[in-house]
Write an enzyme that holds these catalytic residues in place. Structure first.
Site, PDB file in Angstrom:
ATOM      1  N   HIS A   1       1.052  -0.952   0.034  1.00 19.73           N
ATOM      2  CA  HIS A   1       0.486   0.179   0.165  1.00 19.73           C
ATOM      3  C   HIS A   1       1.070   1.568   0.167  1.00 19.73           C
ATOM      4  O   HIS A   1       0.970   2.194  -0.590  1.00 19.73           O
ATOM      5  CB  HIS A   1      -0.939   0.102   1.329  1.00 19.73           C
ATOM      6  CG  HIS A   1      -1.758   1.471   1.380  1.00 19.73           C
ATOM      7  ND1 HIS A   1      -3.050   1.173   1.227  1.00 19.73           N
ATOM      8  CD2 HIS A   1      -1.444   2.445   1.544  1.00 19.73           C
ATOM      9  CE1 HIS A   1      -3.659   2.276   1.020  1.00 19.73           C
ATOM     10  NE2 HIS A   1      -2.718   3.363   1.690  1.00 19.73           N
ATOM     11  N   GLU A   2       2.049   0.854   1.466  1.00 25.05           N
ATOM     12  CA  GLU A   2       2.744   2.114   1.207  1.00 25.05           C
ATOM     13  C   GLU A   2       3.326   2.541  -0.221  1.00 25.05           C
ATOM     14  O   GLU A   2       3.665   3.803  -0.568  1.00 25.05           O
ATOM     15  CB  GLU A   2       3.418   2.080   2.742  1.00 25.05           C
ATOM     16  CG  GLU A   2       2.718   2.542   2.978  1.00 25.05           C
ATOM     17  CD  GLU A   2       1.440   3.609   3.647  1.00 25.05           C
ATOM     18  OE1 GLU A   2       2.258   4.480   3.357  1.00 25.05           O
ATOM     19  OE2 GLU A   2       1.017   2.577   4.494  1.00 25.05           O
TER      20      GLU A   2
ATOM     21  N   HIS B   1       1.580   4.068  -2.556  1.00 23.18           N
ATOM     22  CA  HIS B   1       1.794   5.474  -2.656  1.00 23.18           C
ATOM     23  C   HIS B   1       3.178   6.545  -3.497  1.00 23.18           C
ATOM     24  O   HIS B   1       2.986   7.493  -4.262  1.00 23.18           O
ATOM     25  CB  HIS B   1       1.822   6.352  -1.696  1.00 23.18           C
ATOM     26  CG  HIS B   1       0.469   6.353  -0.835  1.00 23.18           C
ATOM     27  ND1 HIS B   1      -0.828   5.817  -1.466  1.00 23.18           N
ATOM     28  CD2 HIS B   1      -0.196   6.227   0.656  1.00 23.18           C
ATOM     29  CE1 HIS B   1      -2.051   6.292  -0.444  1.00 23.18           C
ATOM     30  NE2 HIS B   1      -1.446   5.581   0.404  1.00 23.18           N
TER      31      HIS B   1
ATOM     32  N   HIS C   1      -5.256   7.280  -2.988  1.00 21.49           N
ATOM     33  CA  HIS C   1      -6.698   6.201  -1.613  1.00 21.49           C
ATOM     34  C   HIS C   1      -7.239   6.333  -2.985  1.00 21.49           C
ATOM     35  O   HIS C   1      -7.584   7.858  -3.475  1.00 21.49           O
ATOM     36  CB  HIS C   1      -6.833   6.796  -0.044  1.00 21.49           C
ATOM     37  CG  HIS C   1      -5.916   6.780   0.605  1.00 21.49           C
ATOM     38  ND1 HIS C   1      -6.169   7.554   1.429  1.00 21.49           N
ATOM     39  CD2 HIS C   1      -4.953   5.454   0.124  1.00 21.49           C
ATOM     40  CE1 HIS C   1      -4.259   6.689   1.966  1.00 21.49           C
ATOM     41  NE2 HIS C   1      -4.123   6.168   1.563  1.00 21.49           N
TER      42      HIS C   1
END
Length: 285
Positions: A75-76, A79, A85
């Site tokens: 997930h990170e 980014h 998101h």
């Protein structure tokens, strides 16, 4: 794992108190250097920083307490690669409703970061059967991979490498490193040309029902239970009750149990839960 799933070259090196990850493009010599450290919470900047006339400067990724899962790391990294998101999308209100009363107060200014203050839900799907999909992913979705491959022009690169004139894949499929179509869920065939279901068909609960008759009994079947009688991990059921005009809905539970864990010093049902959703908003139990 990121190399295999995203198609972007990646390597690691160890320092005294951090790890440095090097992300490459599908072609060219440009790189993103990511310093991974044990910081406060799970967070990373969105996208890379480029100084004029030089390469990208290192970006930082914190994987602190509670962040030691593969899903969180992916997930990170998403980014850092430029992904925001999903609840930041301009069309998000067509699919979800933000439950503002459940959002941590100081994060309300960042409406896209809908983090719960007490374990209650922060987002409600407009279609109840999709509620169980939120926050449960531990891997990259097909659309995650598709977006990243488009952003970094990896698909264009593989089209050239595979000696093709265009991407032959259909229905959100895309050409991959093996010169074969990578197909999304709900499709089959060499070119993803056969549609067998919706994108989420395989992920939706198999025990869901629409109830329209009075006195209907429903519950969890044995094949969805573990040896203690609870729902198996990552399983949920959705029952939609529709009453005739002029009638009201009454639900009686004859056998009801939930797993509990400690959340900020209180017992909360954040792993197993019952969510009752009505037209005027949800009540979580």
């Amino acid at each position: 794992m990121l190399k295999e799933n995203m198609g972007i070259p990646m390597s690691f090196s160890l320092n005294k108190d951090s790890v440095v990850a090097q992300l490459g493009w599908c072609e060219g010599n440009d790189r993103i250097y990511v310093r991974i450290f044990y910081g406060k919470g799970c967070n990373a900047q969105v996208g890379r920083t480029v100084v004029a006339g030089s390469r990208s400067v290192p970006v930082f990724l914190s994987l602190g307490y509670g962040c030691n899962t593969v899903g969180t790391a992916i997930h990170e990294f998403g980014h850092i690669l430029g992904l925001l998101h999903q609840q930041m999308r301009t069309d998000r209100d067509e699919y979800i409703q933000i439950m503002w009363n459940n959002v941590v107060k100081y994060l309300k200014v960042n409406f896209q970061k809908a983090f719960s203050k007490d374990g209650s839900i922060t987002m409600r799907t407009q279609d109840p059967k999709y509620q169980g999909l939120l926050g449960r992913s531990h891997a990259l979705s097909h659309r995650d991979k598709l977006i990243v491959n488009r952003m970094y022009r990896c698909i264009d690169y593989w089209i050239r490498e595979c000696d093709l004139k265009y991407d032959p894949c259909l229905n959100e499929g895309y050409i991959g490193a093996e010169c074969q179509c990578i197909c999304p869920p709900g499709t089959q065939g060499h070119r993803c040309e056969t549609v067998t279901g919706t994108y989420y068909s395989d992920a939706l609960p198999k025990c869901s029902r629409i109830i329209t008759k009075n006195g209907t009994m429903f519950g969890v079947t044995r094949d969805l239970q573990d040896d203690k009688g609870f729902l198996k991990t990552r399983t949920w059921c959705v029952y939609q009750i529709i009453a005739p005009l002029g009638y009201y809905i009454s639900v009686e539970f004859t056998d009801f149990r939930l797993d509990e864990i400690s959340f900020n010093g209180q017992q909360k049902c954040v792993i197993s839960f019952l969510l009752i959703m009505m037209d005027n908003g949800p009540d979580a139990m």
